[in-house]
Design a protein around this motif. Structure first.
Motif, mmCIF file in Angstrom:
data_model
loop_
_atom_site.group_PDB
_atom_site.id
_atom_site.type_symbol
_atom_site.label_atom_id
_atom_site.label_comp_id
_atom_site.label_asym_id
_atom_site.label_seq_id
_atom_site.Cartn_x
_atom_site.Cartn_y
_atom_site.Cartn_z
ATOM 1 N N PRO A 40 0.778 -1.250 0.000
ATOM 2 C CA PRO A 40 0.000 0.000 0.000
ATOM 3 C C PRO A 40 0.807 1.297 0.000
ATOM 4 O O PRO A 40 0.555 2.180 -0.823
ATOM 5 N N HIS A 41 1.806 1.397 0.880
ATOM 6 C CA HIS A 41 2.505 2.696 0.935
ATOM 7 C C HIS A 41 3.321 2.944 -0.330
ATOM 8 O O HIS A 41 3.537 4.089 -0.723
ATOM 9 N N GLU A 42 3.757 1.854 -0.972
ATOM 10 C CA GLU A 42 4.506 2.035 -2.232
ATOM 11 C C GLU A 42 3.557 2.417 -3.369
ATOM 12 O O GLU A 42 3.909 3.205 -4.240
ATOM 13 N N VAL A 43 2.353 1.853 -3.340
ATOM 14 C CA VAL A 43 1.360 2.182 -4.376
ATOM 15 C C VAL A 43 1.029 3.675 -4.332
ATOM 16 O O VAL A 43 1.063 4.363 -5.358
ATOM 17 N N VAL A 44 0.733 4.193 -3.138
ATOM 18 C CA VAL A 44 0.327 5.613 -3.069
ATOM 19 C C VAL A 44 1.474 6.557 -3.414
ATOM 20 O O VAL A 44 1.256 7.599 -4.038
ATOM 21 N N GLU A 45 2.693 6.174 -3.034
ATOM 22 C CA GLU A 45 3.827 7.042 -3.390
ATOM 23 C C GLU A 45 4.063 7.012 -4.901
ATOM 24 O O GLU A 45 4.364 8.031 -5.515
ATOM 25 N N GLU A 46 3.909 5.822 -5.484
ATOM 26 C CA GLU A 46 4.110 5.691 -6.926
ATOM 27 C C GLU A 46 3.078 6.527 -7.696
ATOM 28 O O GLU A 46 3.420 7.269 -8.622
ATOM 29 N N LEU A 47 1.819 6.419 -7.293
ATOM 30 C CA LEU A 47 0.761 7.159 -8.007
ATOM 31 C C LEU A 47 0.896 8.671 -7.795
ATOM 32 O O LEU A 47 0.728 9.458 -8.726
ATOM 33 N N ALA A 48 1.237 9.061 -6.571
ATOM 34 C CA ALA A 48 1.432 10.496 -6.284
ATOM 35 C C ALA A 48 2.568 11.039 -7.140
ATOM 36 O O ALA A 48 2.481 12.146 -7.699
ATOM 37 N N SER A 49 3.605 10.233 -7.261
ATOM 38 C CA SER A 49 4.767 10.650 -8.031
ATOM 39 C C SER A 49 4.423 10.818 -9.514
ATOM 40 O O SER A 49 4.831 11.800 -10.150
ATOM 41 N N GLN A 50 3.655 9.877 -10.053
ATOM 42 C CA GLN A 50 3.260 9.992 -11.468
ATOM 43 C C GLN A 50 2.476 11.281 -11.706
ATOM 44 O O GLN A 50 2.676 11.976 -12.699
ATOM 45 N N LYS A 51 1.576 11.610 -10.773
ATOM 46 C CA LYS A 51 0.770 12.834 -10.938
ATOM 47 C C LYS A 51 1.660 14.080 -10.905
ATOM 48 O O LYS A 51 1.551 14.980 -11.750
ATOM 49 N N ALA A 52 2.575 14.140 -9.912
ATOM 50 C CA ALA A 52 3.408 15.346 -9.756
ATOM 51 C C ALA A 52 4.370 15.496 -10.939
ATOM 52 O O ALA A 52 4.558 16.605 -11.457
ATOM 53 N N ILE A 53 4.958 14.378 -11.394
ATOM 54 C CA ILE A 53 5.924 14.461 -12.501
ATOM 55 C C ILE A 53 5.222 14.867 -13.795
ATOM 56 O O ILE A 53 5.716 15.701 -14.552
ATOM 57 N N GLU A 54 4.035 14.307 -14.029
ATOM 58 C CA GLU A 54 3.291 14.662 -15.255
ATOM 59 C C GLU A 54 3.029 16.170 -15.298
ATOM 60 O O GLU A 54 3.281 16.827 -16.312
ATOM 61 N N VAL A 55 2.571 16.713 -14.190
ATOM 62 C CA VAL A 55 2.222 18.141 -14.182
ATOM 63 C C VAL A 55 3.475 19.018 -14.239
ATOM 64 O O VAL A 55 3.505 20.019 -14.960
ATOM 65 N N ALA A 56 4.522 18.614 -13.527
ATOM 66 C CA ALA A 56 5.766 19.402 -13.544
ATOM 67 C C ALA A 56 6.317 19.475 -14.968
ATOM 68 O O ALA A 56 6.717 20.555 -15.436
ATOM 69 N N SER A 57 6.307 18.341 -15.688
ATOM 70 C CA SER A 57 6.880 18.401 -17.041
ATOM 71 C C SER A 57 5.968 19.170 -17.986
ATOM 72 O O SER A 57 6.439 19.853 -18.890
ATOM 73 N N MET A 58 4.652 19.101 -17.731
ATOM 74 C CA MET A 58 3.718 19.876 -18.559
ATOM 75 C C MET A 58 3.978 21.388 -18.406
ATOM 76 O O MET A 58 4.045 22.125 -19.381
#
Ligand SMILES: Cc1cn([C@H]2C[C@H](O)[C@@H](COP(=O)(O)OP(=O)(O)OP(=O)(O)O)O2)c(=O)[nH]c1=O
Length: 208
Positions: A40-58
């Motif tokens: 669980p804790h790895e899943v939420v960190e992974e998904l949070a990271s995908q969201k933040a990286i997508e927006v930062a690169s956008m």
């Protein structure tokens, strides 16, 4: 700190960031989330990271392609993801009302864990990047709910956009027996943990 962006469409996350009095913009992530982890804790960190990286690169791409309009600034992008973990099962948002009933039956009369992962991407104007990731866990104990109570609660529509099919901040509050940990973490954004982690990095994001 330069510009702060919340990479989220969640009204709860927006309210919690507003509540602590910081100045930020909203730019939700649009991409498909890809889960490669199972803890669980790895899943939420992974998904949070995908969201933040997508927006930062956008945002960076936009700044780079519109240099005549905007100068690259220091940027902080905050992404978050919440899931419920119960008896070895990971519960995200319910697919439909039936799924919501299944989740609530599972949670009824017991203790489960709510995990929110947070990823903060830091980009400075010269292009240097950094990222911090962390998570917060809260134990929530639910009173036993009858089939009729579950059916009536699901019919309100409240569970449908929430992990584990309930909103502790909403009508489901009547079924919550106790919680152990950060309440705001259950609602979707552990603002105390965010403050703690940014403080460690020497970053002050507060206006007051
Ligand atoms: C357990 C629980 C979850 N939730 C919410 C928080 C999250 O918004 C949602 C879990 O879904 P998430 O996928 O974490 O977030 P989201 O899709 O709402 O928003 P975004 O990805 O754009 O940031 O469940 C509550 O509001 N109350 C609760 O008690």
């Amino acid at each position: 700190m330069g510009q702060i962006i919340l990479a989220s469409a969640s009204p709860r996350r927006k309210e919690l960031l507003e509540q602590i009095g910081i100045s930020f913009e909203i730019c939700p992530a649009k991409g498909e989330e890809r889960i490669t982890k199972s803890v669980p804790h790895e899943v939420v960190e992974e998904l949070a990271s995908q969201k933040a990286i997508e927006v930062a690169s956008m945002v960076r791409t936009y700044e780079e392609t519109h240099q005549e309009l905007v100068t690259p600034s220091d940027l902080m992008v905050i992404g978050a993801d919440t899931i419920v973990s119960c008896g070895g099962q990971i519960l995200g948002k319910p697919k439909d009302e039936r799924d919501a009933c299944r989740m609530l039956k599972l949670l009824s009369g017991g203790t489960h864990q709510v995990y929110t992962g947070v990823s903060i991407v830091l980009l400075d104007a010269s292009g240097k990047a950094g990222q911090v990731m962390f998570h917060e866990k809260t134990d929530v104990t639910m009173r036993a709910m009858s089939e009729e109570e579950i059916r009536r609660y699901v019919a309100t529509g409240e569970p449908m956009d929430k992990a584990g099919a309930y909103g502790i901040q909403g009508k489901c509050a009547i079924f919550v027996d106790k919680i152990d940990g950060d309440y705001n973490n259950v609602v979707g954004l552990p603002v105390a943990a965010i403050y703690r982690e940014l403080k460690k990095l020497g970053i002050d994001i507060y206006l007051w």
